[in-house]
Design a protein around this motif. Sequence first.
Motif, short mmCIF file in Angstrom:
data_model
loop_
_atom_site.label_atom_id
_atom_site.label_comp_id
_atom_site.label_asym_id
_atom_site.label_seq_id
_atom_site.Cartn_x
_atom_site.Cartn_y
_atom_site.Cartn_z
N LYS A 119 54.16 23.14 89.84
CA LYS A 119 54.98 22.72 88.71
C LYS A 119 56.45 22.68 89.12
O LYS A 119 56.97 23.60 89.72
CB LYS A 119 54.78 23.68 87.54
N VAL A 120 57.12 21.59 88.76
CA VAL A 120 58.55 21.46 89.00
C VAL A 120 59.28 22.21 87.90
O VAL A 120 58.94 22.10 86.73
CB VAL A 120 58.97 19.98 89.01
N THR A 121 60.27 23.00 88.30
CA THR A 121 61.08 23.72 87.34
C THR A 121 62.54 23.34 87.50
O THR A 121 62.95 22.81 88.54
CB THR A 121 60.94 25.25 87.51
N MET A 154 64.45 24.72 90.59
CA MET A 154 64.13 24.27 91.96
C MET A 154 65.25 23.36 92.45
O MET A 154 65.85 22.62 91.66
CB MET A 154 62.82 23.49 91.97
N GLU A 213 63.64 20.97 97.42
CA GLU A 213 62.32 21.59 97.22
C GLU A 213 61.39 20.62 96.48
O GLU A 213 60.21 20.50 96.84
CB GLU A 213 62.45 22.87 96.40
N ILE A 214 61.93 19.97 95.47
CA ILE A 214 61.12 19.04 94.68
C ILE A 214 60.65 17.89 95.55
O ILE A 214 59.48 17.51 95.51
CB ILE A 214 61.92 18.54 93.46
N ASN A 230 56.88 16.80 96.49
CA ASN A 230 56.34 15.51 96.04
C ASN A 230 57.37 14.41 96.28
O ASN A 230 58.20 14.14 95.40
CB ASN A 230 55.95 15.57 94.56
N VAL A 280 58.72 11.62 93.75
CA VAL A 280 59.71 11.87 92.70
C VAL A 280 61.04 11.17 93.04
O VAL A 280 61.85 10.93 92.15
CB VAL A 280 59.92 13.39 92.51
N LEU A 293 67.94 21.52 90.13
CA LEU A 293 67.81 20.27 89.38
C LEU A 293 68.69 20.32 88.14
O LEU A 293 69.36 19.34 87.80
CB LEU A 293 66.35 20.05 88.99
N MET A 339 63.17 16.01 83.45
CA MET A 339 61.95 16.79 83.70
C MET A 339 60.71 16.05 83.20
O MET A 339 59.68 16.01 83.88
CB MET A 339 62.04 18.16 83.00
N ILE A 354 59.89 13.33 85.66
CA ILE A 354 59.33 13.89 86.89
C ILE A 354 57.88 14.30 86.65
O ILE A 354 57.01 14.02 87.48
CB ILE A 354 60.17 15.09 87.38
N GLU A 355 57.61 14.92 85.53
CA GLU A 355 56.25 15.37 85.23
C GLU A 355 55.29 14.20 85.07
O GLU A 355 54.09 14.35 85.26
CB GLU A 355 56.26 16.27 84.00
#
Length: 63
Positions: free
Chosen positions: A3-5, A8, A12-13, A17, A20, A42, A57, A60-61
């Motif tokens: 899960k992206v937070t 991060m 890292e994101i 992935n 993104v 982010l 977010m 991205i999700e």
Amino acid sequence: MSKVTKDMTIGEILRANPAVAPVLLEAGMHCLGCPSAQAESLEEAAMVHGIDVDALMAAIEAV
């Protein structure tokens, strides 16, 4: 992908992935490889660029 937070870093994101990247570019974050992308969260980057982090977010999700 994990899960992206908001806390991060962009680096890292992107490592988690790379798909993104177009979402971030479309949002106006054109400096994905700059040193700030490795250190800023982010949420911090969104604030600097005047971007709604919650909308980012959600985009991205959706990837």
